[in-house]
Design a protein around this motif. Sequence first.
Motif, short mmCIF file in Angstrom:
data_model
loop_
_atom_site.label_atom_id
_atom_site.label_comp_id
_atom_site.label_asym_id
_atom_site.label_seq_id
_atom_site.Cartn_x
_atom_site.Cartn_y
_atom_site.Cartn_z
N GLY A 180 0.79 -1.22 0.00
CA GLY A 180 0.00 0.00 0.00
C GLY A 180 0.82 1.26 0.00
N ALA A 181 2.13 1.15 0.25
CA ALA A 181 2.99 2.33 0.29
C ALA A 181 3.60 2.59 -1.08
N ALA A 182 4.27 3.74 -1.20
CA ALA A 182 4.92 4.08 -2.46
C ALA A 182 6.07 3.12 -2.74
N CYS A 183 6.30 2.88 -4.02
CA CYS A 183 7.43 2.03 -4.41
C CYS A 183 8.74 2.79 -4.17
N ARG A 184 9.78 2.05 -3.87
CA ARG A 184 11.10 2.66 -3.73
C ARG A 184 11.61 3.12 -5.10
N ALA A 185 12.48 4.10 -5.11
CA ALA A 185 13.03 4.60 -6.37
C ALA A 185 14.00 3.60 -6.98
N ALA A 186 14.70 2.84 -6.13
CA ALA A 186 15.69 1.87 -6.61
C ALA A 186 15.27 0.46 -6.23
N ALA A 187 15.82 -0.54 -6.94
CA ALA A 187 15.50 -1.94 -6.66
C ALA A 187 16.08 -2.37 -5.31
#
Length: 580
Positions: A180-187
């Motif tokens: 439910g949270a935002a995806c991280r910018a990096a893997a």
Amino acid sequence: MAGTRSGATTRITRSNTTTPRNGTLRASCQSNTVGQVAFRYTPTAAGRLAISTDNAGTMPAGFDTVAWALSSCAPSVGDAGTGNLGCDDDSGSEPRGLSSRFVTSAPVAAGTPIFIIVAGYGSATTATGTFELSVTEVSTVAVGGMCDPAGATSVCATGATCVGGSATTPGTCTAEGARGAACRAAAPRCDTSLECSSAMGAGTCRAIVAVGGACELVPTTSVCMGTAVCYSATMGATMGTCIAEGAANGRCRAMGTACDAGLACSGSATSTFSRCRTAVAAGAACDPTGVMNVCATGTNCVTRAGASTCVAQGAQGGACRTDSPRCDASLECSSSGTGVCRAVVAVGAACDTSNVTTVCAMSATCIATAPGSAMGTCRAAGTVAGTACRDAAPRCDTGLDCSSMTGSGICRRSVASGAACAPGNIADVCAVGTACLPTSPTAGTCSMGRAETEPNNTPMAAQTAITASTIFTGTATDTDADCFHVTVPMGGAIFAESSLVASTTCASGGPDPVIDIYNPANTRIAGVDDTTGRGLCGTLNPASTAAARNLPAGTYTVCIEGFNEMATNYLLTIGVYTGL
């Protein structure tokens, strides 16, 4: 900013009415602003700011404000990006839906001034007025803490997202990468067993649900696996079940057999919106919307006299075949393209008033045997009210007049105020300033309307509900709608018709009223613009509009507005029917 402070919020009321029209500061969300008023605000604590003109002091309610925040007060910032802290045009709540509110995109420093600008949208009907500006120093909440989903009173710390909650309940600050949270910018962009809703850029981490598992109809924190779709048969539900491709209520397969045995595809198999529905054979009842079932291949759903039946292509009332013969013997297709197979009926013979299964010969018109009847008699042009006008004079018989001076038109009879009329009957023309007020689906009285009451510009701000048929009068434009609540009993129906106050015709080039009907959840379910024989005015008759009849009990909304920029002085007839 000299204002009144209460808790973490500072408020100030000002006007841009006398402010010079052209300003030099630039807003990133709207290039066309007028009457700019700038404020210098010094935060007392570090954090984000919630900035809003969506307050009771913003008048009139239709004042279309634009608000933005800059780190420095100079023309070089704003839409250039440098120093831009946020901007908003129309995020207000009703009745001030054109007001502005936003939370700064980055934290501000305590003791360091920023600049807030309020202006009007340059092309708006109301670009100047009085506004109440509020600035709230928003608290920062750590992961695991309760947060405001709207960001008006709190925001999550950097690296966290406010998940869940509503307008009345708080959410929870959740670390990036969690469900439910935002995806991280990096893997890795999401935690184990989750996937990001976007291949790149901003997205939300969601759980993958297998076929048969519980899912969200609006995929916020979960999404069905692969090509499965989330389905629920319950109106208003938020949760459903993941349905496999090709199964009942699942997406149609793009390759091979579109649906499992006994099912048919409701649309193009390659469309992501297509669904497999129960297949119905010719002669059986069908759902014209294709939600509950669809007609088997080679048949189509035909609605007549309020009942819908699957009819074979080429048969009377059925769709024309694509190849010759397009229709069965003695029938003709209504169009050279997509059309309906109909029997040609002579003057004086029985006919279908909907023109689905029959068509009158020699420019005759099918006139109902009684108001609202599905059957009628073919009558020659110009002979009775409701028939087409003759090409040459006299265009209509004595006691009738043609709806058009030249070209095609309808022969009509004039009905005095207080006299009986038939709702939705284009052949009945009530006297100027009156409209046909239904007493039943087939009978009414030519009556005057009662004035509408502002503010009622949106479904959420509609006028107090009526429970019986009513005529309203008022003025509407393409930016100023008038809306009216209607209480409908279980199984009831809504009739709606537009007329003009000063004319019995709605001629081309004049005012063009448009009607929309919304359900209790404020979702549009039906509407009408222009109706054949009524010029630019429209009639929405539940007898021929399935979405407006057999309604669940509740408070519905009927709105009227102008299609063009011309002010429309209207008469809006709203009929509340039962047992249709």
